[in-house]
Design an enzyme around this catalytic site. Structure first.
Site, PDB file in Angstrom:
ATOM      1  N   CYS A   1      -8.893  29.562  69.486  1.00 35.32           N
ATOM      2  CA  CYS A   1      -7.584  30.030  69.017  1.00 35.32           C
ATOM      3  C   CYS A   1      -7.066  29.147  67.892  1.00 35.32           C
ATOM      4  O   CYS A   1      -6.532  28.063  68.139  1.00 35.32           O
ATOM      5  CB  CYS A   1      -6.591  30.042  70.177  1.00 35.32           C
ATOM      6  SG  CYS A   1      -4.937  30.563  69.697  1.00 35.32           S
TER       7      CYS A   1
ATOM      8  N   CYS B   1      -3.369  28.430  67.997  1.00 35.21           N
ATOM      9  CA  CYS B   1      -2.970  27.444  69.011  1.00 35.21           C
ATOM     10  C   CYS B   1      -3.339  26.019  68.574  1.00 35.21           C
ATOM     11  O   CYS B   1      -2.559  25.088  68.753  1.00 35.21           O
ATOM     12  CB  CYS B   1      -3.680  27.699  70.337  1.00 35.21           C
ATOM     13  SG  CYS B   1      -3.778  29.395  70.855  1.00 35.21           S
ATOM     14  N   ASP B   2      -4.525  25.841  68.035  1.00 30.53           N
ATOM     15  CA  ASP B   2      -5.081  24.494  67.897  1.00 30.53           C
ATOM     16  C   ASP B   2      -5.276  24.012  66.460  1.00 30.53           C
ATOM     17  O   ASP B   2      -5.634  22.854  66.251  1.00 30.53           O
ATOM     18  CB  ASP B   2      -6.442  24.424  68.620  1.00 30.53           C
ATOM     19  CG  ASP B   2      -6.292  24.680  70.119  1.00 30.53           C
ATOM     20  OD1 ASP B   2      -5.217  24.343  70.659  1.00 30.53           O
ATOM     21  OD2 ASP B   2      -7.224  25.218  70.729  1.00 30.53           O
TER      22      ASP B   2
END
Ligand code: NAP
Length: 356
Positions: free
Chosen positions: A156, A159-160
């Protein structure tokens, strides 16, 4: 003895918890990600006393595999994925949701009362079911991938990506997701390799052109990632040339796997209609599936956005649709309601929208 209808908290009806031995719930929610818990929060606040099946090992869904979540509204400092899921669970339980940690092994949606069988052998029944099992990112399936997941291997970018400032990283895949993630990751990384197993992309032209035009992106064609290197953090990948079979190492510090997502529909194959994307079909913007009384929410219906926030919103839709469905059952005169009466029910979601 005929089964009583224990659906709604309305005069003349009894609760499934009244000790009379009939255990037909108002609603069972399958799935414990943002969609499932949000559906539970709404359903519980509507006194539907939901039972939520949270899975034995994957409770909390994909956010349990994420570190810091910085894009969920209401948490300006960010929040760890597992902490966010714990808060959602607490909020759902606070209003009366019962959470069971077990895996659903079978569903029977053929009758008005839906049956859900768990790994323990327990069978739970309800007038309505919310199916919110999410989706799973496709894995490459190599040893280093699992070992370094969360330590440089991610599924992701949204997300990261932030954790890879000024790093050299790679995105694996040749579809729209890979192009989108690679382009997004250039906001942080100093260099982004796109590693693709063929010499042409599957991605749409516009996404390809955007990636080709980005100076930070370098394409590595005809290459398969056969190993991910590193002890506690990613230090490189081993690539195998798909044309001549040769292998080489490529040093880098992060690997984003973007080779597709698979909605978790295995329990409902042959039961609920699916879309061409493999997601559960729902009627327009509602959560109504092809089976009356079964509602679906979150990533399992969403081939495109797949965000915690969109899944939570989708869970809200499902809970509201369940409420309207149960109210329609009550109006139709349950407990004597039968299939013909269900078919004759008004289009509850449309009615709700019209009323809004
Ligand atoms: P996808 O279109 O199925 O592409 C998956 C890519 O991963 C393909 O290039 C495939 O290679 C590669 N791949 C699959 N298995 C692999 C493996 N084991 N090892 C290495 N490579 C592998 O999936 P997606 O990119 O996630 O897109 C899914 C859907 O969402 C698509 O319909 C897409 O258009 C849509 N989407 C749209 C947007 C947007 O419009 N903004 C953004 C993201 C996704 P091959 O090409 O060789 O098969």
């Amino acid at each position: 003895m005929p089964r009583g209808y224990h659906g709604l908290n309305v005069p003349g009806r009894v609760s499934p918890r009244d000790g009379r031995g009939d255990d037909v719930r108002q609603v069972i929610i399958i799935g414990s990600g943002p969609a499932g818990y949000t559906a539970a929060i709404y359903a519980a606040r509507a006194n539907l006393e939901p039972l939520l099946i949270a899975s034995s090992v994957e409770a909390g869904g994909e956010l349990m595999n994420t570190t810091e979540v910085e894009n969920f509204p209401g948490f300006p400092e960010g929040i760890m994925g597992p902490d966010l899921m714990t808060k959602m669970q607490e909020q759902a339980e606070r209003f009366g949701t019962e959470v069971v940690y077990d895996d659903v092994t079978e569903v029977d949606f053929s009758g008005r009362v839906k049956k859900v069988t768990l790994g323990s052998g327990a069978v739970h029944e309800a007038d309505a079911v919310v199916y919110a099992t999410g989706s799973a990112p496709r894995k490459i399936g190599i040893e280093g991938e699992a070992r370094l997941s969360g330590h440089g291997v991610s599924y992701c970018a949204t997300c990261d990506g932030f954790f890879f400032r000024e790093r050299t990283i790679a995105v694996v895949g040749g579809g729209d997701s890979a192009m989108e993630e690679a382009t997004f990751l250039t906001k942080f990384a100093s260099k982004v390799y796109v590693i693709h197993r063929r010499d042409e992309l599957r991605a749409s032209k516009i996404m390809q052109d955007r990636a080709f035009a980005n100076e930070k992106i370098e394409f590595v064609w005809n290459s398969e990632v056969v190993d991910i290197l590193g002890e506690d953090a990613v230090t490189g990948v081993v690539l195998k040339d798909t044309v001549d079979g040769s292998t080489r190492e490529l040093p880098l510090e992060g690997v984003f796997v973007a080779i597709g997502n698979d909605p978790r529909t295995h329990l409902v194959h042959g039961t609920l209609d699916l879309t061409e994307h493999g997601t559960v079909w729902v009627d327009g913007r509602t959560s109504r599936t092809s089976v009356a009384g079964v509602f679906a929410a979150g990533d399992v219906i969403d081939p495109t956005y797949r965000q915690a926030v969109t899944a939570a919103g989708s869970g809200t839709v499902a809970a509201l649709d369940v409420e309207h469905y149960l109210a329609s059952l009550a109006d139709a005169g349950a407990p004597a309601v039968d299939a013909a009466q269900i078919d004759a029910l008004p289009d509850t979601a449309d009615a709700a929208h019209a009323a809004a």
